[in-house]
Design an enzyme around this catalytic site. Structure first.
Site, PDB file in Angstrom:
ATOM      1  N   PRO A   2      46.409  41.471  46.188  1.00 16.20           N
ATOM      2  CA  PRO A   2      46.155  40.230  45.496  1.00 16.20           C
ATOM      3  C   PRO A   2      46.627  38.999  46.215  1.00 16.20           C
ATOM      4  O   PRO A   2      47.808  38.821  46.454  1.00 16.20           O
ATOM      5  CB  PRO A   2      46.981  40.400  44.230  1.00 16.20           C
ATOM      6  CG  PRO A   2      48.140  41.223  44.668  1.00 16.20           C
ATOM      7  CD  PRO A   2      47.780  41.888  45.947  1.00 16.20           C
ATOM      8  N   GLU A   3      45.720  38.131  46.499  1.00 15.75           N
ATOM      9  CA  GLU A   3      46.060  36.771  46.886  1.00 15.75           C
ATOM     10  C   GLU A   3      45.370  35.891  45.851  1.00 15.75           C
ATOM     11  O   GLU A   3      44.791  36.401  44.907  1.00 15.75           O
ATOM     12  CB  GLU A   3      45.568  36.475  48.311  1.00 15.75           C
ATOM     13  CG  GLU A   3      46.238  37.360  49.352  1.00 15.75           C
ATOM     14  CD  GLU A   3      45.823  37.035  50.780  1.00 15.75           C
ATOM     15  OE1 GLU A   3      45.658  35.848  51.092  1.00 15.75           O
ATOM     16  OE2 GLU A   3      45.661  37.963  51.575  1.00 15.75           O
TER      17      GLU A   3
END
Length: 275
Positions: A2-3
């Site tokens: 996740p970014e």
DNA sequence: CACGAGACCTGTTCGC
DNA sequence: TGCGAACAGGTCTCGT
């Protein structure tokens, strides 16, 4: 996985719902099941379970890489770290391959926090600012200007890539989007932040925004088994492309390690400023 | 303050 | 085929 773009995609899905994923809004929490105690950062597991029951989900959004689930009394903050995912659906059996926290809702729904590597963390707090208060600016917010960015860059003397990954400096950028932004801006990952000109700072901010927005448009990136759904990996310019020709100049992309993170760049386009 | 190394964890892929 | 090493969208803490 996740970014910022992946977290944004997940938060939007939980807020709005889509074909295979119901919206969480207006649902009431009936029970919390915790399968890995260390997932709960705050409060103590026992208090977490008691306190969350009966609260109603009002809104789901994002701050930096945190998913924020706003409840009637508290805010549930979730950080996915390396391998976390949030899955909404029906049924009494925990969804996902590695469920660590399952929140059961009315009407037979559930929200499962699945996280193979167990790095993810969850907070249940009255004031989210106690957790997210240290985060730097949101790169996509209009009031975060190139001027402010340039000032923040020159106030530090750090290598630009690790600085972009510093969440207190800028919120939401991670390893992939840092490399993509620097390649698009033609800036070497080791350039010292205070060596960047005002024009380079402006270009870098534009590049960061462009790759983040394109990432969101693609529903994030799926580079291995962890994440599903995104398509931004098909647009990577540098990340995970060692040995492949740079799309701009044809020089092979190089991998090196910076701040213990795999870093991909074009040795021809991204020339380091000496100084 | 800036930086590197080690921790926290499991799963997949790579090299021999 | 098997098996260990290397690697992974993150962040914290400690030592120099």
């Amino acid at each position: 996985m996740p970014e910022l773009p992946e977290v944004e995609t997940i938060a939007r899905t939980l807020q709005q719902g889509k074909a295979d994923s119901p919206s969480l809004v207006k649902h009431k929490i009936t029970r919390a099941e915790i399968l890995w105690n260390r997932t709960i950062a705050e409060p103590a597991v026992k208090d977490f379970k008691r306190r969350i029951i009966g609260q109603i989900i009002q809104k789901v959004d994002r701050r930096g890489k945190f998913v924020q689930i706003h409840l009637s009394e508290d805010v549930l903050l979730i950080h996915l770290r390396m391998s976390g995912d949030l899955i909404a659906g029906e049924g009494k059996e925990p969804l996902g391959s590695h469920p660590r926290l399952v929140i059961y809702l009315d009407k037979g729904l559930q929200l499962s926090f699945s996280d193979a590597r167990k790095f993810g963390r969850v907070w249940l707090v009255a004031d989210p600012d106690t957790i997210t208060g240290k985060l730097g600016p949101e790169p996509l917010e209009a009031n975060f200007t190139a001027k402010i960015f340039a000032e923040r860059l020159s106030a530090r003397k750090r290598q630009i890539k690790p600085l972009l990954l510093d969440q207190a400096f800028l919120a939401g950028v991670g390893n992939i989007y840092a490399d993509e932004s620097l390649h698009l801006a033609k800036i070497h990952p080791l350039t010292r932040s205070d060596q960047l000109s005002a024009s380079q700072a402006a270009t870098l901010l534009k590049s960061i925004r462009k790759v983040l927005i394109n990432g969101i448009k693609s529903n994030g990136a799926s580079i291995d088994w962890v994440y599903r759904g995104g398509g931004y990996q098909n647009q990577f310019r540098a990340y995970d492309r060692a040995g492949e020709a740079c799309q701009v100049c044809g020089t092979p992309i190089v991998r090196m390690v910076v701040g213990q993170r795999g870093t991909y760049y074009c040795p021809d386009c991204q020339v380091q400023v000496i100084g």
